[in-house]
Design a protein around this motif. Structure first.
Motif, PDB file in Angstrom:
ATOM      1  N   THR A  15      -2.281   5.770   0.726  1.00 46.29           N
ATOM      2  CA  THR A  15      -2.053   6.985   1.494  1.00 46.29           C
ATOM      3  C   THR A  15      -3.419   7.611   1.764  1.00 46.29           C
ATOM      4  O   THR A  15      -4.440   7.148   1.264  1.00 46.29           O
ATOM      5  CB  THR A  15      -1.185   7.978   0.699  1.00 46.29           C
ATOM      6  N   TRP A  16      -3.440   8.681   2.534  1.00 44.72           N
ATOM      7  CA  TRP A  16      -4.733   9.287   2.886  1.00 44.72           C
ATOM      8  C   TRP A  16      -5.481   9.761   1.649  1.00 44.72           C
ATOM      9  O   TRP A  16      -6.703   9.673   1.573  1.00 44.72           O
ATOM     10  CB  TRP A  16      -4.537  10.428   3.878  1.00 44.72           C
ATOM     11  N   ALA A  75       3.337   6.885  -3.758  1.00 44.46           N
ATOM     12  CA  ALA A  75       3.605   6.739  -2.321  1.00 44.46           C
ATOM     13  C   ALA A  75       2.762   5.630  -1.698  1.00 44.46           C
ATOM     14  O   ALA A  75       3.062   5.168  -0.594  1.00 44.46           O
ATOM     15  CB  ALA A  75       3.348   8.060  -1.598  1.00 44.46           C
ATOM     16  N   SER A  76       1.722   5.177  -2.389  1.00 45.76           N
ATOM     17  CA  SER A  76       0.864   4.107  -1.887  1.00 45.76           C
ATOM     18  C   SER A  76       1.406   2.722  -2.204  1.00 45.76           C
ATOM     19  O   SER A  76       0.791   1.726  -1.848  1.00 45.76           O
ATOM     20  CB  SER A  76      -0.539   4.226  -2.489  1.00 45.76           C
TER      21      SER A  76
END
Length: 88
Positions: A15-16, A75-76
């Motif tokens: 993710t970012w 979430a990654s």
């Protein structure tokens, strides 16, 4: 927030936050990783994070992993289907 299971294999898709905070991380997009609980560390899914190691990591004679690990956001991680499980 995704929930992950310990000892399951996932594909790492940062993710970012993971991409921005770890420019020199040992894992790159598409790498297969395994979720682990480390002694003395919070268990997987605590505050949306977990520890991962390479999916092909081996244990030594005392049962310890002998590889690098990283703390990533859950979430990654994208679930990887076992080989031979095509849904076509």
């Amino acid at each position: 927030m995704n929930k992950v299971r310990v000892n399951s294999v996932y594909s790492f898709s940062p993710t970012w936050l993971d991409a921005a905070s770890r420019p020199g991380t040992i894992f790159h997009e598409g790498d297969r990783v395994r979720v682990v609980n480390l002694y003395g560390c919070p268990p997987a899914n605590t505050m949306g994070h977990c520890y991962v190691i390479p999916a092909d990591a081996m244990k030594d004679s005392r049962g310890n992993y002998t590889c690098a690990f990283a703390l990533v956001q859950t979430a990654s991680l994208v679930k990887v289907e076992p080989k031979g499980m095509n849904h076509e």
